[in-house]
Design a protein around this motif. Sequence first.
Motif, PDB file in Angstrom:
ATOM      1  N   CYS A  27     -11.123  -1.864 -18.269  1.00 28.71           N
ATOM      2  CA  CYS A  27     -11.705  -1.829 -16.924  1.00 28.71           C
ATOM      3  C   CYS A  27     -10.791  -1.047 -15.979  1.00 28.71           C
ATOM      4  N   GLU A  28     -11.380  -0.109 -15.261  1.00 26.21           N
ATOM      5  CA  GLU A  28     -10.587   0.715 -14.347  1.00 26.21           C
ATOM      6  C   GLU A  28      -9.975  -0.094 -13.209  1.00 26.21           C
ATOM      7  N   ALA A  29     -10.607  -1.182 -12.802  1.00 28.29           N
ATOM      8  CA  ALA A  29     -10.013  -2.027 -11.757  1.00 28.29           C
ATOM      9  C   ALA A  29      -8.729  -2.671 -12.274  1.00 28.29           C
ATOM     10  N   ARG A  30      -8.755  -3.147 -13.502  1.00 31.93           N
ATOM     11  CA  ARG A  30      -7.551  -3.738 -14.092  1.00 31.93           C
ATOM     12  C   ARG A  30      -6.473  -2.672 -14.294  1.00 31.93           C
ATOM     13  N   ILE A  31      -6.876  -1.511 -14.767  1.00 35.01           N
ATOM     14  CA  ILE A  31      -5.921  -0.416 -14.978  1.00 35.01           C
ATOM     15  C   ILE A  31      -5.266  -0.030 -13.655  1.00 35.01           C
ATOM     16  N   ALA A  32      -6.061   0.050 -12.587  1.00 35.74           N
ATOM     17  CA  ALA A  32      -5.512   0.375 -11.263  1.00 35.74           C
ATOM     18  C   ALA A  32      -4.534  -0.700 -10.809  1.00 35.74           C
ATOM     19  N   THR A  33      -4.848  -1.961 -11.102  1.00 42.79           N
ATOM     20  CA  THR A  33      -3.980  -3.071 -10.711  1.00 42.79           C
ATOM     21  C   THR A  33      -2.664  -3.035 -11.481  1.00 42.79           C
ATOM     22  N   VAL A  34      -2.763  -2.918 -12.793  1.00 37.76           N
ATOM     23  CA  VAL A  34      -1.568  -2.919 -13.644  1.00 37.76           C
ATOM     24  C   VAL A  34      -0.649  -1.750 -13.313  1.00 37.76           C
ATOM     25  N   ASN A  35      -1.243  -0.591 -13.033  1.00 39.61           N
ATOM     26  CA  ASN A  35      -0.452   0.611 -12.751  1.00 39.61           C
ATOM     27  C   ASN A  35      -0.200   0.834 -11.261  1.00 39.61           C
ATOM     28  N   ASP A  36      -0.675  -0.095 -10.415  1.00 40.21           N
ATOM     29  CA  ASP A  36      -0.582   0.048  -8.960  1.00 40.21           C
ATOM     30  C   ASP A  36      -0.995   1.460  -8.534  1.00 40.21           C
ATOM     31  N   ASP A  37      -2.178   1.855  -8.992  1.00 38.01           N
ATOM     32  CA  ASP A  37      -2.698   3.208  -8.804  1.00 38.01           C
ATOM     33  C   ASP A  37      -3.727   3.236  -7.669  1.00 38.01           C
ATOM     34  N   ALA A  62      -4.969   5.788  -6.023  1.00 33.49           N
ATOM     35  CA  ALA A  62      -6.008   6.815  -6.179  1.00 33.49           C
ATOM     36  C   ALA A  62      -7.142   6.291  -7.066  1.00 33.49           C
ATOM     37  N   LEU A  63      -6.792   5.585  -8.123  1.00 29.73           N
ATOM     38  CA  LEU A  63      -7.815   5.007  -8.996  1.00 29.73           C
ATOM     39  C   LEU A  63      -8.563   3.894  -8.268  1.00 29.73           C
ATOM     40  N   ARG A  64      -7.862   3.082  -7.473  1.00 24.13           N
ATOM     41  CA  ARG A  64      -8.534   2.044  -6.677  1.00 24.13           C
ATOM     42  C   ARG A  64      -9.593   2.678  -5.774  1.00 24.13           C
ATOM     43  N   LYS A  65      -9.227   3.767  -5.130  1.00 24.09           N
ATOM     44  CA  LYS A  65     -10.151   4.451  -4.228  1.00 24.09           C
ATOM     45  C   LYS A  65     -11.363   4.982  -4.999  1.00 24.09           C
ATOM     46  N   SER A  66     -11.131   5.554  -6.154  1.00 19.02           N
ATOM     47  CA  SER A  66     -12.210   6.080  -6.981  1.00 19.02           C
ATOM     48  C   SER A  66     -13.150   4.967  -7.460  1.00 19.02           C
ATOM     49  N   VAL A  67     -12.572   3.865  -7.922  1.00 11.81           N
ATOM     50  CA  VAL A  67     -13.371   2.736  -8.401  1.00 11.81           C
ATOM     51  C   VAL A  67     -14.173   2.138  -7.241  1.00 11.81           C
ATOM     52  N   ASN A  99     -23.531  -0.554  -6.567  1.00 15.65           N
ATOM     53  CA  ASN A  99     -23.964  -1.870  -6.104  1.00 15.65           C
ATOM     54  C   ASN A  99     -24.584  -1.872  -4.713  1.00 15.65           C
ATOM     55  N   HIS A 100     -24.640  -0.708  -4.089  1.00 18.83           N
ATOM     56  CA  HIS A 100     -25.231  -0.571  -2.752  1.00 18.83           C
ATOM     57  C   HIS A 100     -24.604  -1.537  -1.749  1.00 18.83           C
ATOM     58  N   VAL A 101     -23.280  -1.603  -1.807  1.00 23.97           N
ATOM     59  CA  VAL A 101     -22.510  -2.456  -0.902  1.00 23.97           C
ATOM     60  C   VAL A 101     -21.157  -1.780  -0.698  1.00 23.97           C
ATOM     61  N   GLU A 102     -20.575  -1.992   0.460  1.00 24.76           N
ATOM     62  CA  GLU A 102     -19.277  -1.367   0.733  1.00 24.76           C
ATOM     63  C   GLU A 102     -18.155  -2.144   0.060  1.00 24.76           C
ATOM     64  N   ILE A 103     -17.432  -1.466  -0.809  1.00 24.99           N
ATOM     65  CA  ILE A 103     -16.282  -2.052  -1.489  1.00 24.99           C
ATOM     66  C   ILE A 103     -15.066  -1.214  -1.104  1.00 24.99           C
ATOM     67  N   ALA A 104     -14.085  -1.862  -0.517  1.00 19.44           N
ATOM     68  CA  ALA A 104     -12.883  -1.170  -0.051  1.00 19.44           C
ATOM     69  C   ALA A 104     -11.867  -1.070  -1.187  1.00 19.44           C
ATOM     70  N   PRO A 105     -11.068  -0.015  -1.197  1.00 22.02           N
ATOM     71  CA  PRO A 105     -10.056   0.139  -2.247  1.00 22.02           C
ATOM     72  C   PRO A 105      -9.127  -1.059  -2.386  1.00 22.02           C
ATOM     73  N   GLU A 106      -8.794  -1.715  -1.278  1.00 22.54           N
ATOM     74  CA  GLU A 106      -7.892  -2.866  -1.362  1.00 22.54           C
ATOM     75  C   GLU A 106      -8.539  -4.067  -2.054  1.00 22.54           C
ATOM     76  N   MET A 107      -9.842  -4.015  -2.280  1.00 23.88           N
ATOM     77  CA  MET A 107     -10.537  -5.073  -3.028  1.00 23.88           C
ATOM     78  C   MET A 107     -10.411  -4.864  -4.538  1.00 23.88           C
ATOM     79  N   ILE A 108      -9.929  -3.701  -4.938  1.00 30.33           N
ATOM     80  CA  ILE A 108      -9.821  -3.366  -6.360  1.00 30.33           C
ATOM     81  C   ILE A 108      -8.456  -3.816  -6.878  1.00 30.33           C
ATOM     82  N   ASN A 109      -8.373  -5.095  -7.121  1.00 31.45           N
ATOM     83  CA  ASN A 109      -7.185  -5.726  -7.704  1.00 31.45           C
ATOM     84  C   ASN A 109      -7.669  -6.824  -8.627  1.00 31.45           C
ATOM     85  N   CYS A 110      -7.457  -6.660  -9.919  1.00 31.42           N
ATOM     86  CA  CYS A 110      -7.922  -7.651 -10.874  1.00 31.42           C
ATOM     87  C   CYS A 110      -7.071  -7.565 -12.144  1.00 31.42           C
TER      88      CYS A 110
END
Length: 113
Positions: A15-25, A27-32, A40-51
């Motif tokens: 999962c790219e969200a997990r990869i972004a979290t593990v690598n503290d990436d 740019a990937l958080r923003k992309s995801v 999902n037709h909903v606003e998801i902020a990059p700072e929400m991409i931590n898992c």
Amino acid sequence: MKDLIAYCGLDCESCEARIATVNDDNALRKSVAKQWSELNHVEIAPEMINCSGCRIDGAKTPYSGSLCPIRQCALGKKYETCGDCGEMETCKKLAMVTGNNVDALNNLKSHKN
């Protein structure tokens, strides 16, 4: 069962969200966040991409942490994954994932208790 297989059978390890979290990436958080917002037709902020993964301790996205009906159901029933449930094959909640992802269904079937 591999800890990074989600309750629904998805492989959190890829999962790219997990990869972004593990690598503290960031740019990937923003992309995801952009991709998931569009899907999902909903606003998801990059700072929400931590898992870290939905079955292990650590960070969770807001959805997987408290909103995912599949995770909430499995936790409530104290199942390791949905593969432990006798209703796995007919569950409409689970079908939201496994209906479109044969790998997730196969992960659950191969690790069924």
